[in-house]
Write an enzyme that holds these catalytic residues in place. Structure first.
Site, short mmCIF file in Angstrom:
data_model
loop_
_atom_site.label_atom_id
_atom_site.label_comp_id
_atom_site.label_asym_id
_atom_site.label_seq_id
_atom_site.Cartn_x
_atom_site.Cartn_y
_atom_site.Cartn_z
N SER A 1 32.84 93.48 3.31
CA SER A 1 33.87 92.52 3.72
C SER A 1 34.46 91.77 2.50
O SER A 1 33.88 91.72 1.56
CB SER A 1 33.24 91.27 4.66
OG SER A 1 32.36 90.78 4.05
N LYS B 1 21.51 96.47 7.58
CA LYS B 1 21.56 97.06 8.95
C LYS B 1 21.25 98.40 9.46
O LYS B 1 20.60 98.77 10.47
CB LYS B 1 23.05 96.49 9.74
CG LYS B 1 23.20 94.93 9.57
CD LYS B 1 24.65 94.91 10.17
CE LYS B 1 24.84 93.42 10.21
NZ LYS B 1 25.28 92.78 8.92
N CYS C 1 36.93 101.22 8.15
CA CYS C 1 37.91 100.34 7.46
C CYS C 1 39.21 100.90 7.58
O CYS C 1 40.13 100.37 6.92
CB CYS C 1 37.50 100.20 5.82
SG CYS C 1 37.34 101.85 5.09
N PHE D 1 27.56 98.62 6.46
CA PHE D 1 26.83 99.05 7.53
C PHE D 1 27.48 100.27 8.27
O PHE D 1 27.05 101.06 8.84
CB PHE D 1 26.27 98.02 8.66
CG PHE D 1 27.53 97.88 9.68
CD1 PHE D 1 27.96 98.56 10.64
CD2 PHE D 1 28.53 96.63 9.33
CE1 PHE D 1 28.96 98.29 11.39
CE2 PHE D 1 29.40 96.37 10.12
CZ PHE D 1 29.76 97.25 11.21
P1 NAD Z 1 29.44 92.79 4.46
O1 NAD Z 1 30.38 92.32 3.59
O2 NAD Z 1 28.85 91.96 5.63
O3 NAD Z 1 27.98 93.53 3.86
C1 NAD Z 1 28.39 94.43 2.72
C2 NAD Z 1 27.09 94.48 2.05
O4 NAD Z 1 27.28 93.09 1.23
C3 NAD Z 1 25.79 94.43 2.63
O5 NAD Z 1 24.90 94.86 1.79
C4 NAD Z 1 25.40 92.74 2.68
O6 NAD Z 1 24.09 92.78 2.53
C5 NAD Z 1 26.07 92.18 1.58
N1 NAD Z 1 26.53 90.82 1.57
C6 NAD Z 1 27.20 90.32 2.87
N2 NAD Z 1 27.47 89.14 2.68
C7 NAD Z 1 27.18 89.01 1.37
C8 NAD Z 1 27.27 87.66 0.65
N3 NAD Z 1 27.73 86.46 1.28
N4 NAD Z 1 26.59 87.53 -0.63
C9 NAD Z 1 26.16 88.69 -0.91
N5 NAD Z 1 25.94 89.82 -0.44
C10 NAD Z 1 26.47 89.88 0.85
O7 NAD Z 1 30.35 94.09 5.40
P2 NAD Z 1 29.49 94.74 6.54
O8 NAD Z 1 29.86 93.88 7.65
O9 NAD Z 1 28.36 95.56 6.22
O10 NAD Z 1 30.99 96.07 6.70
C11 NAD Z 1 32.15 95.77 7.14
C12 NAD Z 1 33.07 95.51 6.31
O11 NAD Z 1 33.21 96.59 5.22
C13 NAD Z 1 34.62 95.42 7.03
O12 NAD Z 1 35.26 94.41 6.52
C14 NAD Z 1 35.32 96.90 6.49
O13 NAD Z 1 36.57 96.70 6.42
C15 NAD Z 1 34.78 96.85 5.02
N6 NAD Z 1 34.74 98.21 4.62
C16 NAD Z 1 35.56 98.64 3.77
C17 NAD Z 1 35.70 99.90 3.33
C18 NAD Z 1 36.86 100.25 2.30
O14 NAD Z 1 36.55 101.46 1.70
N7 NAD Z 1 37.73 99.50 2.21
C19 NAD Z 1 34.76 100.75 3.69
C20 NAD Z 1 33.95 100.28 4.66
C21 NAD Z 1 33.99 99.24 5.21
#
Ligand code: NAD
Length: 519
Positions: A249, A200, A304, A172
């Site tokens: 995540s 989201k 991130c 998101f």
């Molecule tokens: P999230 O993992 O909750 O969601 C990311 C995606 O995965 C979404 O599209 C969601 O629908 C899907 N998803 C979530 N849980 C799932 C599951 N259990 N099984 C299958 N699909 C699932 O992440 P978020 O809250 O949207 O984003 C924040 C996180 O992203 C933070 O941890 C942040 O550090 C990380 N992030 C990392 C980078 C990077 O480049 N390292 C960049 C941006 C964000």
């Protein structure tokens, strides 16, 4: 700075939203070049985090609809892979122009759905736009290699071919930049794509898809599905999808990494972080304070690469008053307000989690220097706001240190020496980014050599590389071996084929059954 080179997107009702009288509108799927309404019964609200207003609803894409999106991508692939790279590049040239012309609209959508300030949302789009600009040079980026006469009359060359249908799953926090890390590189290499935006805040990805179609991307080259766990699992399992890009995540990322790789797919998974700054006593005070405030609290800490932990060699006491003063002066408001420095966090649950982690720090002995948990923003009393929060005397066994907080919370720690500070950082499981603030070149060089992080800043708080490099998070912040964008990004979305050819006039030779060797 932003010349409108082409007419901005002018549709009164965006084609990616339902035009039925339904309120709030439904977000459509993109399948085979058409924005279509899903038949799904289940939907998820997209909520404005500053007001709780439901902006739109996304469908939980049905299994049939998902299959139709993958089929459209599979059907479009042969024609697209045989389209000259110059034509594919030209679409990207047009695309970057259209994105530039629609920056403000995109930013406004991001602020509405995600909450960040308009200026920050503009940066979100711009950092993605730079990847599109980079993709405009794909002819060069995708070049192969050639060695002439490896043996008598024999030449060997390698080419980088597209993989087929690729997929992207987005978080998101950067609703424009992260989709743009993924599909522009993939499709300009000749792949076709199925994108799943964050449930989201899908709006920016939809607007970007609309612009990509307008730029000339043929039907079926880019498809969009919506949903949560089920559609993600469908992506991991589908036989026609060859590669998966994920950002989000660790829980989701490691699940996707193992499930999709078990099906033989390539996966690049960018995940969570705990980015440290080491501050030496010789650091430039004013510049360092500004860097810590900007990187700790910008985007309400939901980056991130946010600097969430500051390790002060010699202790944080001499810095604390000024840190608190500068953090207290930040304006927390709706991202739409022109004076806002920080907008809300994404959801009520995110706010609750952040507050719980701050409380756990307080309970386990950290000093709360600034507490933004009870902030109320006039006219936005329902918003998920958390004000800048600073905890000092944080120790590495505290929950607030071990977990990624992903909110406007800066943790202050003490180290005895540079070596001690480096050890603190290296013991942390994450390895996305780390920075040092110092005026000593010798200390900076030692830090650069010894630190275990993928992206290193020297007097730079958020060292996110531009697209000619790659985004090189490491340790628990990344799974896979080819990073996003840059050379690695092109390698991720292509398969090498190595050709050995023989063209020579030679008298007939006797058959030889031994292993050929260079002659
Ligand atoms: P999230 O993992 O909750 O969601 C990311 C995606 O995965 C979404 O599209 C969601 O629908 C899907 N998803 C979530 N849980 C799932 C599951 N259990 N099984 C299958 N699909 C699932 O992440 P978020 O809250 O949207 O984003 C924040 C996180 O992203 C933070 O941890 C942040 O550090 C990380 N992030 C990392 C980078 C990077 O480049 N390292 C960049 C941006 C964000």
């Amino acid at each position: 700075r932003r010349p409108p080179m082409v007419a901005p997107l002018s549709t009164a009702v965006a084609s990616w939203l339902s035009d039925s009288a339904s309120s709030p509108p439904k977000v459509r799927l993109l399948i085979g070049g058409e924005f279509v309404e899903s038949r799904a019964n289940e939907q998820v609200d997209v909520t404005n985090p500053a007001t709780q207003e439901v902006v739109s609803r996304i469908p939980l894409t049905t299994a049939d609809e998902f299959k139709a999106a993958v089929d459209a991508a599979r059907t479009a692939f042969p024609g697209w892979r045989n389209t000259p790279v110059t034509t594919r590049q030209r679409i990207m040239f047009k695309y970057q122009e259209l994105i530039r012309a629609n920056m403000d609209k995109l930013a406004e959508n991001i602020t509405t759905e995600q909450g960040k300030t308009l200026k920050d949302a503009w940066g979100d789009v711009f950092r993605g736009l730079e990847v599109v600009e980079h993709a405009c040079g794909m002819g060069t980026l995708q070049m192969g290699e050639y060695v002439s006469n490896v043996s008598n009359g024999i030449d060997t060359f390698s080419i980088r071919e597209p993989l087929g249908v690729c997929a992207g799953i987005c978080p998101f926090n950067f609703p424009a930049m992260i989709p743009l890390w993924m599909f522009p590189i993939a499709v300009t290499c000749g792949n076709t794509f199925v994108l799943k935006p964050s449930e989201k805040d899908p709006g920016a990805a939809m607007m970007l898809a609309e612009l990509a179609m307008e730029a000339g991307l043929p039907k079926g080259v880019l498809n969009i599905v919506h949903g949560t766990h089920d559609v993600v699992n469908n992506i991991c399992d589908d036989e026609d999808i060859k590669a998966v890009s994920f950002v989000g995540s660790n829980t989701a990322g490691m699940h996707i990494y193992s499930r999709a790789s078990a099906k033989g797919k390539r996966v690049q998974s960018n995940m969570g972080a705990k980015n440290h700054a080491i501050i030496l006593p010789d650091a430039d005070q004013d510049a360092t304070l500004n860097a810590l405030i900007a990187a700790g609290f910008g985007a309400a800490g939901q980056r991130c690469m946010a600097l969430s932990t500051a390790v002060f060699v010699g202790g944080s006491e001499p810095w604390e008053d000024e840190l608190v003063k500068r953090a207290s002066s930040l304006v927390v408001n709706s991202g739409m307000a022109s004076d806002a420095d920080l907008g809300p966090v994404i959801s009520k649950q995110a706010k609750e989690r952040i507050c719980k982690l701050v409380q756990s720090g307080d309970d386990s002995g950290a000093r709360v220097l600034l507490d933004g948990r009870d902030i109320v923003v006039p006219n936005f009393e329902n918003g998920n706001f958390v004000g800048p929060t600073i905890l000092a005397d944080v120790k590495s066994d505290m929950e607030c240190y071990k977990e990624e907080i992903f909110g406007p919370v800066l943790l202050l720690m003490k180290a005895e020496s540079l070596d001690d500070a480096i050890q603190i950082v290296n013991r942390n499981k994450y390895g996305n980014g780390a920075s040092i603030f110092t005026t000593s070149g010798v200390s900076a060089r030692k830090f650069q050599m010894d630190i275990e992080a993928g992206q290193v800043g020297i007097n730079v708080p958020i060292p996110v590389p531009l697209p000619f490099f790659s985004f090189t998070g490491s340790k628990a912040s990344f799974a896979g071996d080819l990073n996003f964008y840059g050379k690695a990004g092109v390698q991720f979305f292509t398969q090498i084929k190595t050709i050995t050819q023989q063209w020579k006039e030679s008298p007939a030779q006797r058959v030889s059954l031994s292993m050929p060797t260079s002659q």
